[in-house]
Scaffold this active site. Structure first.
Site, PDB file in Angstrom:
ATOM      1  N   ARG A   1     106.821  69.588 -13.764  1.00  0.00           N
ATOM      2  CA  ARG A   1     105.505  69.335 -13.157  1.00  0.00           C
ATOM      3  C   ARG A   1     105.591  68.580 -11.832  1.00  0.00           C
ATOM      4  NH1 ARG A   1     101.268  67.586 -17.659  1.00  0.00           N
ATOM      5  NH2 ARG A   1      99.908  67.936 -15.881  1.00  0.00           N
TER       6      ARG A   1
ATOM      7  N   ARG B   1      88.102  37.753 -18.295  1.00  0.00           N
ATOM      8  CA  ARG B   1      87.980  39.195 -18.030  1.00  0.00           C
ATOM      9  C   ARG B   1      86.923  39.824 -18.931  1.00  0.00           C
ATOM     10  NH1 ARG B   1      91.731  41.172 -14.427  1.00  0.00           N
ATOM     11  NH2 ARG B   1      93.183  39.506 -13.920  1.00  0.00           N
TER      12      ARG B   1
ATOM     13  N   HIS C   1     113.952  74.098 -12.995  1.00  0.00           N
ATOM     14  CA  HIS C   1     113.317  72.809 -12.661  1.00  0.00           C
ATOM     15  C   HIS C   1     114.345  71.700 -12.445  1.00  0.00           C
ATOM     16  CE1 HIS C   1     109.639  74.864 -13.526  1.00  0.00           C
ATOM     17  NE2 HIS C   1     110.008  75.099 -14.769  1.00  0.00           N
TER      18      HIS C   1
ATOM     19  N   PRO D   1     106.279  59.943 -20.237  1.00  0.00           N
ATOM     20  CA  PRO D   1     107.180  58.925 -20.795  1.00  0.00           C
ATOM     21  C   PRO D   1     106.628  57.520 -20.578  1.00  0.00           C
ATOM     22  CG  PRO D   1     108.231  60.108 -18.975  1.00  0.00           C
ATOM     23  CD  PRO D   1     106.910  60.746 -19.201  1.00  0.00           C
ATOM     24  N   GLU D   2     106.720  56.698 -21.582  1.00  0.00           N
ATOM     25  CA  GLU D   2     106.299  55.308 -21.448  1.00  0.00           C
ATOM     26  C   GLU D   2     107.541  54.413 -21.365  1.00  0.00           C
ATOM     27  OE1 GLU D   2     103.085  53.698 -23.525  1.00  0.00           O
ATOM     28  OE2 GLU D   2     101.922  55.543 -23.581  1.00  0.00           O
TER      29      GLU D   2
END
Ligand code: ZN
Length: 296
Positions: free
Chosen positions: A127, A169, A104, A2-3
């Site tokens: 997981r 950078r 889970h 998930p973002e």
């Protein structure tokens, strides 16, 4: 994984149930996820009122009356499920399917909202890369959150700030945008999408858009707008998909259908007049999708 937009969508889905509610029962069904649960985890939560449900980068934060604060991370596969007397609902929109197997279900919160409605909120994580930790002070002071960069959701991220973050950078632009100390919560999918929207190559040296002059100024401004808009659009798509949850099953949302480059290797670029194709390359061990014709 998930973002940020998915985590924000989860927060918005949980907010009506959790904010202002009292935890009447909490249970961790195993000793650990990615990290061990804090000592007296359930005991310290039980009876507490949740005064605010927040988000910083990809962390959910829960302020509890009288402390501590709870910090949650969904990891790779974590999700929350809300169960009421007559329905189960899973807030959030994810690119990858989520588990509904109760094997889970690792954490249970039974809560009573201000109007007396009782709900069960279940954290499921096959997981087990997710985690829950306590923070004795405000969540922002926790070592995991203290060093995070600017949020990509608000007006704070503008062209001037972005240029100052990227100045000097030498790393590829994509790597710099993934650096959580610069911008917090931006991940692989949305960096690819934002760079496509801005017409900038993920391979170019990050500092080049921070140079003096009109062109670099326009590029840093354009990139800041692209980052914010791609995140805002994804959150909006998550929100609308959430309303359709019962019809769509919620396991796959539809912002993925709006991806312009992510997972679209070989497809024609959809930018009007471009004529290029989407390529997949590997940068720092992760896939980057981009169009070399219009992204320079
Ligand atoms: Zn293109």
């Amino acid at each position: 994984m998930p973002e940020l937009p998915e985590v924000e969508t989860v927060r918005r889905g949980l907010e009506p149930v959790l904010e202002g509610a009292r935890i009447i029962w909490a249970e961790a069904r195993r000793p650990d996820l990615r990290f061990p649960f804090p000592e007296k985890f359930a005991e310290r939560l039980t009876g507490k009122t949740i005064t605010a449900l927040g988000r910083r980068a990809k962390y959910l934060t829960m302020d509890l009356e009288g402390g501590p604060a709870l910090i949650c991370h969904l990891g790779m596969s974590g999700s929350f499920r809300i169960e009421t007397a007559d329905a189960a609902e899973m807030p959030g929109v994810f690119h990858h399917e989520r588990s509904k197997s109760s094997a889970h279900d690792h954490v249970i919160f039974d809560v009573a909202s201000r109007d007396g409605t009782c709900s069960r909120v279940v954290f499921n994580d096959p997981r087990r890369f997710g985690f829950m930790l306590f923070c004795e002070g405000p969540p922002d002071t926790h070592p995991m959150l203290a060093g995070l960069g600017v949020e990509p959701t608000g007006n704070a991220l503008d062209g001037v700030l972005l240029a100052s973050l990227l100045k000097g950078r030498k790393s590829p632009l994509k790597a710099a945008l993934l650096d959580q100390r610069l911008i917090a919560g931006l991940g692989n999918i949305y960096v690819s999408e934002a760079l496509w929207r801005a017409g900038l190559s993920p391979l170019r040296e990050a500092g080049t858009i921070a140079k003096a002059g009109k062109k670099a100024g326009e590029q840093s401004r354009g990139l800041a707008v692209a980052v914010r808009s791609v995140i805002a659009d994804a959150i909006a798509a998550g929100g609308s998909s959430l309303r359709d949850y019962m019809q769509t099953d919620g396991s796959l949302g539809y912002f993925q259908h709006s991806f312009a480059v992510y997972d679209r290797e070989g497809e024609p670029c959809s930018k009007p007049g471009c004529g290029g194709h989407i390529e997949r390359i590997t940068q720092s061990g992760r896939s980057t999708f981009y169009c070399r014709t219009c992204q320079r």
